[in-house]
Design an enzyme around this catalytic site. Structure first.
Site, PDB file in Angstrom:
ATOM      1  N   GLY A 123      45.368  31.942  33.419  1.00  0.00           N
ATOM      2  CA  GLY A 123      44.272  32.913  33.354  1.00  0.00           C
ATOM      3  C   GLY A 123      43.673  33.202  34.716  1.00  0.00           C
ATOM      4  CB  SER A 178      52.507  29.536  29.420  1.00  0.00           C
ATOM      5  OG  SER A 178      51.871  30.783  29.258  1.00  0.00           O
ATOM      6  CB  CYS A 185      29.676  33.029  36.683  1.00  0.00           C
ATOM      7  SG  CYS A 185      29.763  34.204  35.322  1.00  0.00           S
ATOM      8  CD  GLU A 231      26.951  35.868  30.936  1.00  0.00           C
ATOM      9  OE1 GLU A 231      27.075  35.464  32.093  1.00  0.00           O
ATOM     10  OE2 GLU A 231      27.736  35.554  30.017  1.00  0.00           O
ATOM     11  CG  HIS A 270      28.038  37.876  38.273  1.00  0.00           C
ATOM     12  ND1 HIS A 270      29.034  38.829  38.114  1.00  0.00           N
ATOM     13  CD2 HIS A 270      28.292  36.917  37.327  1.00  0.00           C
ATOM     14  CE1 HIS A 270      29.832  38.461  37.110  1.00  0.00           C
ATOM     15  NE2 HIS A 270      29.403  37.309  36.629  1.00  0.00           N
ATOM     16  CG  ASN A 273      32.050  37.125  39.422  1.00  0.00           C
ATOM     17  OD1 ASN A 273      32.076  37.873  40.392  1.00  0.00           O
ATOM     18  ND2 ASN A 273      32.923  37.221  38.436  1.00  0.00           N
TER      19      ASN A 273
END
Length: 358
Positions: A13, A40, A157, A209, A250, A335
């Site tokens: 990722g 994977s 983050c 968030e 951010h 971030n």
């Protein structure tokens, strides 16, 4: 410093890829294992990622031929490493179970995931702010029945932009904070190619968030009481979080009210002088100057300032008095560096320096 063999779980990722770039030439950590989902597993890392390499720098040669392991084969992965970084895309209860399975296999976990952030005996740490919270690991090991294994996490983050700026101002008695965050698309694991809906657009909602932005600072500012971390009761936070068409970085627009209002000069001095254990211990990923203030009215900007001190510093600007709160200002952090993988690597460096992987 002793060398440690490390693994990355969730290596395919975006955050996993960022971990790989940060570990490529790390002076303390030697990347020896990559793990991901069963689909994977068994492929080389180059085959598993294919065209989905999202970093601006090329895939390191050292990982291209490394065979990806199945993250679910805990014992196999744990046997190869001293500890792992975790950045998986799974349901929260599945992440909790996976991370605790690694911990119980005597493999410490430094996690980028949010699943364990409010587990009472899991430290959620920004090394400059609450390094002492790693002491709770002793209580966590007792609960898990482990000698080495534990889970430690980094915070959300977006917090990394505004909480560091607020932290040295706590001595003036912060009572209320309003923050609006303007969050880059890499926070959602996206690029402009994979997220065309964001072009010429702002999305005024990021699931979960706002709750994290209001609650996590209070855990960072909490204290250890017995076998758990107790969150601070103040200040009061309210937040709105928006997704904006920016690749990385951010921004937090902050409004703050104090019990004992400082002068503008006192605030600027507090930011300039602030340093924490990450700087005092000279950790490899730590910025020399954590908080940077810009005098220009149009700074900080993601495009210009997100890579300050290798993306590990926080940029602040536009400090001025407010007619409803006492002051307002703007903050910026990268971030996926300070906010995600870089923050986790810095936390691992703190844990290593304090002997928690031995």
């Amino acid at each position: 410093m002793k060398q440690y063999n490390v693994g990355v779980i969730g290596a395919t990722g975006m955050v996993g890829q960022r971990f790989i770039t940060l570990l490529e030439n790390h002076p303390w950590f030697n990347l020896v294992a990559l793990a991901a989902s069963a689909r994977s597993a068994g492929k080389t890392y180059e085959e598993a990622v294919g065209s989905r390499w999202l970093m601006k720098t090329p895939m390191p040669e050292s990982v291209k031929k490394m065979v990806v392991l199945d993250a679910a084969n805990v014992e196999e992965v744990a046997a190869k490493v001293d500890f792992v970084f975790c950045a998986v895309n799974m349901k929260k209860d599945e992440i909790k179970a996976l991370e605790e399975a690694y911990a119980k296999a005597e493999c410490p976990v430094v996690s980028n995931n949010s699943a364990h952030r409010f587990t009472p005996d899991v430290p959620m740490v920004v090394p400059e702010i609450n390094a002492d919270h790693i002491d709770i690991i002793l209580a966590q090991r007792k609960r898990l029945g482990t000698k080495r294994g534990f889970v430690a996490v980094k915070s959300n983050c977006s917090l990394q932009s505004y909480v560091p700026a607020l932290h040295p101002l706590r001595k003036y008695g912060i009572s209320d904070v309003l923050v609006c965050t303007y969050q880059a698309i890499s926070g959602a694991g996206k690029t402009f190619e994979t997220f065309p809906d964001i072009l010429d657009n702002v999305i005024p909602y990021i699931g979960g968030e706002e709750e994290k932005s209001e609650q996590e600072p209070l855990k960072l500012w909490g204290h250890i009481e017995g076998d758990k971390i107790v969150s601070a009761e103040s200040p009061r936070f309210t937040a709105q979080c928006l997704r904006v068409p920016v690749s990385d970085g951010h921004i937090g627009a902050v409004f703050v009210r104090f019990e004992n209002k400082p002068s503008k000069e006192e605030i600027l001095q507090a930011w300039k002088e602030f340093h924490g254990p990450a700087q005092d211990l000279e950790l490899p990923s730590a910025p020399k100057q954590f908080l940077h203030y810009f005098e220009e009215n149009d700074r900080p900007q993601p495009k210009l300032d997100r890579m300050l001190e290798n993306g590990m510093a926080v940029s602040i600007g536009r400090l001025r008095e407010d007619n409803q709160y006492d002051y307002k200002f703007v903050c910026l952090s990268h971030n996926t560096l300070r906010g995600a993988a870089g923050g986790a690597v810095l936390l691992a460096e703190l844990l290593a320096a304090k002997g928690y992987f031995d």
